[in-house]
Design a protein around this motif. Structure first.
Motif, mmCIF file in Angstrom:
data_model
loop_
_atom_site.group_PDB
_atom_site.id
_atom_site.type_symbol
_atom_site.label_atom_id
_atom_site.label_comp_id
_atom_site.label_asym_id
_atom_site.label_seq_id
_atom_site.Cartn_x
_atom_site.Cartn_y
_atom_site.Cartn_z
ATOM 1 N N ALA A 256 -68.643 50.507 12.155
ATOM 2 C CA ALA A 256 -69.742 50.985 10.924
ATOM 3 C C ALA A 256 -71.054 49.691 11.133
ATOM 4 C CB ALA A 256 -69.154 50.902 9.567
ATOM 5 N N PRO A 257 -71.903 50.104 10.885
ATOM 6 C CA PRO A 257 -73.118 49.317 11.014
ATOM 7 C C PRO A 257 -73.504 47.965 10.026
ATOM 8 C CG PRO A 257 -74.139 51.265 10.797
ATOM 9 C CD PRO A 257 -72.689 51.909 11.385
ATOM 10 N N VAL A 258 -74.115 47.568 10.455
ATOM 11 C CA VAL A 258 -74.538 46.015 8.763
ATOM 12 C C VAL A 258 -75.681 47.229 9.082
ATOM 13 C CG1 VAL A 258 -74.414 43.751 9.037
ATOM 14 C CG2 VAL A 258 -72.441 44.975 9.727
ATOM 15 N N PRO A 259 -76.365 47.309 8.126
ATOM 16 C CA PRO A 259 -78.173 47.262 7.861
ATOM 17 C C PRO A 259 -78.849 46.366 7.625
ATOM 18 C CG PRO A 259 -76.571 48.033 5.449
ATOM 19 C CD PRO A 259 -75.519 47.643 6.946
ATOM 20 N N SER A 260 -78.462 44.828 7.512
ATOM 21 C CA SER A 260 -78.657 43.868 7.263
ATOM 22 C C SER A 260 -79.179 43.109 8.302
ATOM 23 C CB SER A 260 -78.275 42.703 5.945
ATOM 24 O OG SER A 260 -76.917 42.495 6.150
ATOM 25 N N CYS A 261 -78.609 43.098 10.057
ATOM 26 C CA CYS A 261 -78.457 42.976 10.886
ATOM 27 C C CYS A 261 -78.722 43.304 11.879
ATOM 28 C CB CYS A 261 -77.020 42.063 11.262
ATOM 29 S SG CYS A 261 -76.614 40.744 9.437
ATOM 30 N N ALA A 262 -80.079 43.847 12.253
ATOM 31 C CA ALA A 262 -79.845 45.013 13.280
ATOM 32 C C ALA A 262 -79.925 45.058 14.532
ATOM 33 C CB ALA A 262 -81.919 45.341 13.948
ATOM 34 N N GLY A 263 -78.321 45.987 14.535
ATOM 35 C CA GLY A 263 -77.702 45.866 15.694
ATOM 36 C C GLY A 263 -76.103 45.219 16.255
ATOM 37 N N ASP B 169 -68.758 42.683 13.981
ATOM 38 C CA ASP B 169 -69.628 41.337 14.965
ATOM 39 C C ASP B 169 -69.365 40.574 14.216
ATOM 40 O OD1 ASP B 169 -70.711 43.290 17.520
ATOM 41 O OD2 ASP B 169 -72.151 43.980 17.139
ATOM 42 N N LEU B 170 -69.874 41.629 12.388
ATOM 43 C CA LEU B 170 -70.085 40.472 11.674
ATOM 44 C C LEU B 170 -68.566 39.839 11.567
ATOM 45 C CD1 LEU B 170 -71.684 39.979 9.191
ATOM 46 C CD2 LEU B 170 -70.328 41.582 8.103
ATOM 47 N N LEU B 171 -68.041 39.979 11.373
ATOM 48 C CA LEU B 171 -66.917 39.822 11.633
ATOM 49 C C LEU B 171 -66.340 38.397 12.519
ATOM 50 C CD1 LEU B 171 -64.158 42.811 10.786
ATOM 51 C CD2 LEU B 171 -63.527 40.420 9.504
ATOM 52 N N TRP B 172 -66.429 38.756 13.384
ATOM 53 C CA TRP B 172 -66.742 38.178 14.311
ATOM 54 C C TRP B 172 -67.148 36.632 14.623
ATOM 55 C CZ3 TRP B 172 -63.560 35.130 17.875
ATOM 56 C CH2 TRP B 172 -64.037 34.579 18.426
ATOM 57 N N HIS B 173 -68.889 37.353 13.961
ATOM 58 C CA HIS B 173 -69.633 35.844 13.951
ATOM 59 C C HIS B 173 -69.350 34.913 13.085
ATOM 60 C CE1 HIS B 173 -73.818 34.362 13.366
ATOM 61 N NE2 HIS B 173 -72.966 33.812 11.739
ATOM 62 N N ARG C 93 -71.071 37.207 3.111
ATOM 63 C CA ARG C 93 -70.703 38.135 2.358
ATOM 64 C C ARG C 93 -71.615 39.213 1.860
ATOM 65 N NH1 ARG C 93 -71.233 39.408 -3.039
ATOM 66 N NH2 ARG C 93 -71.765 37.120 -3.879
ATOM 67 N N VAL C 94 -72.617 38.960 1.647
ATOM 68 C CA VAL C 94 -73.336 39.814 1.286
ATOM 69 C C VAL C 94 -73.680 41.499 2.207
ATOM 70 C CG1 VAL C 94 -76.170 40.081 0.424
ATOM 71 C CG2 VAL C 94 -74.993 38.520 -0.088
ATOM 72 N N ASP C 95 -73.937 40.494 3.358
ATOM 73 C CA ASP C 95 -74.302 41.448 4.434
ATOM 74 C C ASP C 95 -72.710 42.442 4.230
ATOM 75 O OD1 ASP C 95 -76.244 40.557 5.652
ATOM 76 O OD2 ASP C 95 -75.168 38.851 6.859
ATOM 77 N N ALA C 96 -71.883 41.895 3.758
ATOM 78 C CA ALA C 96 -70.306 42.706 4.831
ATOM 79 C C ALA C 96 -70.585 43.537 2.768
ATOM 80 C CB ALA C 96 -69.057 41.231 4.330
ATOM 81 N N ASP C 97 -70.723 43.167 1.997
ATOM 82 C CA ASP C 97 -71.232 44.207 0.801
ATOM 83 C C ASP C 97 -71.723 45.634 1.139
ATOM 84 O OD1 ASP C 97 -69.254 42.209 -1.403
ATOM 85 O OD2 ASP C 97 -70.714 41.619 -1.777
ATOM 86 N N LEU C 98 -73.022 44.912 1.463
ATOM 87 C CA LEU C 98 -73.902 46.550 1.866
ATOM 88 C C LEU C 98 -73.437 47.010 3.454
ATOM 89 C CD1 LEU C 98 -77.209 44.220 2.354
ATOM 90 C CD2 LEU C 98 -77.035 45.435 1.288
ATOM 91 N N THR C 99 -72.146 46.378 3.892
ATOM 92 C CA THR C 99 -71.893 47.658 5.300
ATOM 93 C C THR C 99 -70.828 48.253 4.527
ATOM 94 O OG1 THR C 99 -71.674 45.337 6.907
ATOM 95 C CG2 THR C 99 -70.068 47.373 7.240
#
Length: 273
Positions: free
Chosen positions: A38-45, A50-54, A136-142
């Protein structure tokens, strides 16, 4: 006049640890059941995986720095799991390791930092509280859900941390030269405000030999009392999210030269990449 009233607010070490725990849990909750691609709207690409791993990798690395005394460059790499379930399990483990390391050390105890004003366990706790909050905001947006606010005090502290740690600061081999433009930022729900001077950063790195001449900003400790070229007012959370690129400026009250808004946006984006 003291520009930033926030620096007189004392956020305790334990408050940062609570924020790390709560925001890390909310991060995992938001991503539960979300496909890894699933794409992360606030982190292009970026994908959800990727968000979990970061955040997993960041929390693991800082746990090692605090608990073992190594530098960030010397942290042994932890392999990235190839499946989302493994990523989630490792994310939970890394958050627990970070909290255990921070809780076991006095906040004034020295440890490595990439920032010249860092160098203590307390600095790490503050940085990691806001790292967990923003991701966490990135996760919410995702997950397509509303990004609920933290306490107003923590959000205001996030604004201060971004401005002073991420945006401000000149190495001893460089020079900041103001160009006369100032930007005022103020929270309307917490007694906190800042004034930024815009200008140029110039200098030649003593290590790489690279010469720099860049647009830059500095947080002022004293206000000359003159009119500011741009003013931004809003809740601490709206300001924090806008500065981090996780919210729009629509919720802010803006006055002055709006062209400077894009200049500030570019400066903050470069500083937080």
């Amino acid at each position: 006049m003291l520009v930033s009233t926030l620096r007189d607010m004392d956020i305790e070490h334990g408050t940062y640890l609570i924020a790390i725990r709560e925001e890390s849990e909310r991060f995992l909750e938001a991503l539960a059941g979300i496909p890894g691609d699933a794409p992360v709207p606030s982190c292009a690409g970026w994908t959800a995986a990727d968000l979990l791993w970061h955040l997993t990798d960041v929390q693991y690395s800082w746990a090692q720095v605090v608990s073992t005394g190594v530098t960030g460059d010397d942290v042994a790499e932890r392999p990235r799991p190839t499946d989302v379930a493994g990523l989630r399990a490792l994310a939970a483990r890394s958050g627990t390791e970070l909290l255990a390391a921070l809780a076991a050390h006095d906040p004034h105890e020295p440890c490595w930092s990439w920032h010249e004003d860092g160098g203590t366990v307390g600095w790490v706790a503050r940085r990691q509280a806001h790292e967990a909050l923003i991701h966490r905001v990135d996760a919410d947006l995702t997950a397509g859900r509303a990004a609920g606010p933290p306490s107003a005090e923590l959000a205001a502290d996030g604004v201060d941390e971004l401005l002073r740690v991420m945006l401000d600061g000149v190495p001893d081999w460089g020079t900041f030269t103001p160009d006369g433009v100032t930007v005022a930022i103020a929270c309307d729900n917490v007694d906190a405000s800042w004034v930024l001077a815009l200008g140029r950063f110039t200098g030649t790195s003593a290590t790489s030999g690279t010469t720099y001449d860049l647009d830059a900003a500095a947080v002022l400790d004293e206000d000359d009392g003159g009119a500011d070229d741009l003013t931004l007012n809003g809740s601490a959370w709206d300001l924090d999210r806008w500065l981090w690129g996780r919210g729009t400026a629509d919720a802010l009250t803006i006055s002055g030269d709006r062209a400077l808004l894009e200049r500030l946006r570019a400066l903050v984006t470069e500083a937080t990449q």
